[in-house]
Design an enzyme around this catalytic site. Structure first.
Site, short mmCIF file in Angstrom:
data_model
loop_
_atom_site.label_atom_id
_atom_site.label_comp_id
_atom_site.label_asym_id
_atom_site.label_seq_id
_atom_site.Cartn_x
_atom_site.Cartn_y
_atom_site.Cartn_z
N ASN A 1 -9.43 -10.99 -5.81
CA ASN A 1 -9.31 -9.54 -5.84
C ASN A 1 -8.95 -9.03 -4.44
O ASN A 1 -8.82 -9.82 -3.51
CB ASN A 1 -10.60 -8.89 -6.35
CG ASN A 1 -11.80 -9.31 -5.53
OD1 ASN A 1 -11.89 -9.01 -4.34
ND2 ASN A 1 -12.75 -10.02 -6.16
N ASP B 1 -14.76 -12.10 -11.43
CA ASP B 1 -15.32 -12.18 -12.78
C ASP B 1 -15.06 -13.54 -13.41
O ASP B 1 -15.84 -14.04 -14.19
CB ASP B 1 -14.74 -11.08 -13.67
CG ASP B 1 -15.09 -9.69 -13.16
OD1 ASP B 1 -16.21 -9.54 -12.66
OD2 ASP B 1 -14.25 -8.78 -13.28
#
Length: 359
Positions: free
Chosen positions: A288, A357
């Site tokens: 990310n 995630d």
């Protein structure tokens, strides 16, 4: 490689690593060779003496990035009302202290400079006088009844919030460690009742000499803080430890010392920061856009309050805050294992990382 291509490449890099373009320097080893390369070929982005080296295998870019102290992080007046004393001695790295004086002044500090006679051989006193707007003292007997500072070697040392002696030569370290006061720097340091930072800078063999090491150990036992010199190529031609750290590092040490509050003294704080990278295969991974800035800022703030701080960092180009123990991790699993291990001895845990995630 044309200027247009260079500019385009830099803009591409800025978007990827989220670093201001003025903090990146592009060095081409051979312009003639570079013109024969395609835009997507490997190039090196080099910033001299950078503390971080990020090498991405199978990637198109090799990055060596340094992020200097950003005065906007805490505001330009963060040192307002603070008196900082710089003691400059006769080492080749004395030139770096002009940048230190400038940065501290921009942070709002009232900066005073004292120099040894030998230091003036490397950088003139007038340079510091212009940067700080204060008189620079070289001679102990250079006192004038009309001076703003009365008995400079006593007043300057006694009334400051932090003293930084840099570069600290073997000669100066020996003087201070043994209570010798025969020049403006050593004479001004002795009356200091504030935090005193000593930044050794010299030839690697001089630094390793047992006499110098004993003097450094003695200073530590007296409560002086030693700023560890960097490794690298020294001006004398040798390679090894002995380089004066970059100005932004020295400035951060001064800021920490001048603003330090021991409200968290004795506490062990564990902070995580940055992203994680989860491998899909040997080439690709999921991650990310987390920069880690929040976690790094929390770690720095905790150190400034006297805490013992451990920082678990995912892949990040940020420089480790002064006084922080950094542990680098890559995946969520790595961060979990490190968190479990380090948490056993921690009093406070602050989780600021952006864990992926996908694992």
């Amino acid at each position: 490689m044309t200027k247009e291509i260079c500019d385009a490449k830099l803009e591409q890099i800025v978007k990827v690593v989220n670093i201001p373009i003025e903090n990146i320097q592009l060095n081409l080893i051979s312009v003639e060779t570079a013109t024969k390369k395609k835009l997507d070929d490997d190039i090196d982005i080099l910033v001299e003496d950078s503390p971080h080296n990020i090498m991405k295998s199978n990637a198109k870019l090799n990055l060596v990035i340094s992020q200097p102290w950003n005065t906007s992080e805490y505001g330009k007046e963060m040192l307002k009302g603070k008196n900082i004393l710089l003691g400059v001695t006769g080492g080749i790295a004395a030139y770096k202290m002009a940048d230190v004086a400038s940065q501290l002044t921009k942070l709002g500090a009232d900066v005073h400079v004292v120099m040894t006679e030998n230091a003036t051989k490397f950088i003139p006193a007038e340079t510091f006088q212009v940067l700080t707007k204060n008189k620079v003292y070289v001679d102990v007997f250079d006192e004038n009844p009309d001076d703003y500072v009365s008995v400079p070697h006593v007043t300057l040392g006694s009334n400051c919030d932090c003293v930084l002696v840099a570069p600290a030569t073997a000669n100066m370290i020996g003087k201070i460690a043994n209570g010798i006061a025969d020049d403006m720097v050593s004479t001004t340091v002795l009356p200091a009742i504030c935090p005193v930072l000593i930044a050794p800078s010299m030839n690697v063999h001089m630094l390793e000499n047992r006499i110098v090491q004993d003097n450094i150990a003695k200073l530590i036992s007296y409560g002086y803080e030693i700023i560890e010199p960097d490794d690298g190529h020294l001006a004398c031609g040798y390679d090894g430890k002995g380089k004066l750290p970059q100005p932004e590092i020295l400035v951060e040490y001064v800021v920490n010392a001048a603003l330090r509050k021991d409200t968290l003294k004795g506490k062990r704080i564990l902070v995580d920061a940055g992203p994680t990278q989860e491998s899909i295969d040997p080439v690709r991974y999921i991650t990310n856009h987390s920069s880690g800035k929040m976690g790094y800022a929390i770690a720095r703030a905790a150190v400034m309050r006297g805490a013992e701080v451990t920082l678990l960092s995912g892949p990040s180009v940020l420089r480790t805050p002064v006084g922080v123990k950094r542990i680098d991790v890559t995946s969520a699993s790595d961060m979990y294992d490190a968190m479990i291990k380090e948490s056993e001895d921690s009093d406070i845990i602050i989780m600021a990382a952006a864990v992926a995630d996908y694992t």
